[in-house]
Design a protein around this motif. Structure first.
Motif: not given
Length: 339
Positions: A91-112
């Motif tokens: 929720n903190t991330g959503v409140a402070l995000a500046q993007g129109e879309v908010v994506a979430f990635l776990d801290d123990d995951a890597t994105a393709d």
């Protein structure tokens, strides 16, 4: 209709939709995952379609916040402004995000490398409120022979029985999901009484949020896009029987809370299909020539039993039955009672 070949005019083409901006939020709470966190951030920096903003929300761990701010270039590091736990951090991330879309990635995951590209492509459809993707397990010591793929959700990954093609779904897996920020804000974000706090393996905050979003916009769509993939590290500590059982039990407890907030119908619709279809097929597979044999069959049975037990316990807690039962037992063991 005008024939462009006869008039010499080019056919009309609608102007391209404006590019939506993207913030990726990564939440972390411990120095113990530092190497994982660095790998997660590196995977975001190597995206073919870079995010406009990468936001690291540190959940009440000042040492981690100081180190991350000094080392992770190009990452905006902020502290969780809400109560401890994953829901508060998100929720903190959503409140402070500046993007129109908010994506979430776990801290123990890597994105393709094409993760953000695949997620954002689905938002060309204005009906799409959120997009989630495939979560592959990356086993630290290899998959245990007894661990059924139907229960990969235990380690936060996509499991056998999920759709293999893109399309609408009820909810996403938290390690790989995104939403239109305005919709998240309007819905009130993630419930703080759900979600992991430290090592407590509770969850289902994503499920409850997705159900709530869909209820508010029945004409809209939450879309699953398996081409948007991430790899989720599964440490050795999550490959034993004790973790498997406790995580299934916690899932049942969490589903009981979700059912109280959303109603049993929406909260359990997918679970009923899972029990009626996916689990029987898994049991048949486990005793077949390509299955894991009796130990895998036992794991399937244990997983279902522990989850149902957790759900039943959660329901008793929610309606007060468990508390009244404990009180009555205490009274029975008091003066004049039967111990």
């Amino acid at each position: 209709m005008i024939d462009p070949d006869r008039t010499g005019e080019a056919p009309y083409e609608a102007p391209p939709l404006p590019r939506l901006t993207l913030t990726v939020v990564v939440c972390s709470y411990t120095m113990g995952r530092w190497s994982d966190l660095v790998a997660a951030v590196r995977s975001l920096q190597q995206q073919r379609r870079p995010a406009e903003e990468v936001l690291l929300v540190v959940d009440h761990c000042p040492e981690l916040a100081v180190r991350a701010a000094g080392v992770l270039a190009g990452v905006r590091v902020v502290a969780n402004r809400e109560r401890p736990g994953l829901s508060g951090a998100r929720n903190t991330g959503v409140a402070l995000a500046q993007g129109e879309v908010v994506a979430f990635l776990d801290d123990d995951a890597t994105a393709d490398p094409d993760w953000t590209e695949q997620l954002m492509a689905a938002y060309r459809d204005p009906r799409v409120l959120g997009v989630g993707g495939l979560v592959r397990p990356r086993w630290e010591i290899g998959r245990p022979s007894w661990f059924p793929p139907e229960f990969d959700w235990v380690v936060g990954c996509s499991y056998r029985g999920m759709p293999e093609q893109g399309g609408p779904v009820r909810n996403f897996i938290g390690a790989n999901m995104s939403f239109r920020r305005a919709e998240l804000v309007a819905a009130g974000g993630f419930r703080p009484d759900l979600g992991r706090v430290g090592n407590r393996p509770l969850g289902c905050e994503e499920t409850e949020l997705c159900i709530r979003l869909a209820a508010g916009r029945p004409e809209a769509e939450l879309r699953y896009e398996p081409a948007a993939g991430v790899s989720h590290r599964v440490p050795e500590g999550r490959t034993n029987w004790a973790y498997f059982r406790s995580r299934c039990y916690a899932e049942g407890l969490s589903k009981a809370v979700v059912a109280r907030h959303t109603g049993r119908g929406p909260a359990l619709a997918c679970e009923r299909r899972y029990l009626r279809s996916v689990i029987p097929r898994g049991m048949a597979r486990s005793i077949g020539p390509r299955g894991g044999g009796p130990r895998e069959l036992f794991a399937l049975t244990l997983g279902v039993t522990a989850t149902l037990t957790g759900y039943a316990t959660g329901r008793l807690r929610e309606d007060g039955t468990l508390g009244r039962l404990v009180d009555s037992l205490r009274r029975a063991g008091g003066p004049g009672g039967t111990p």
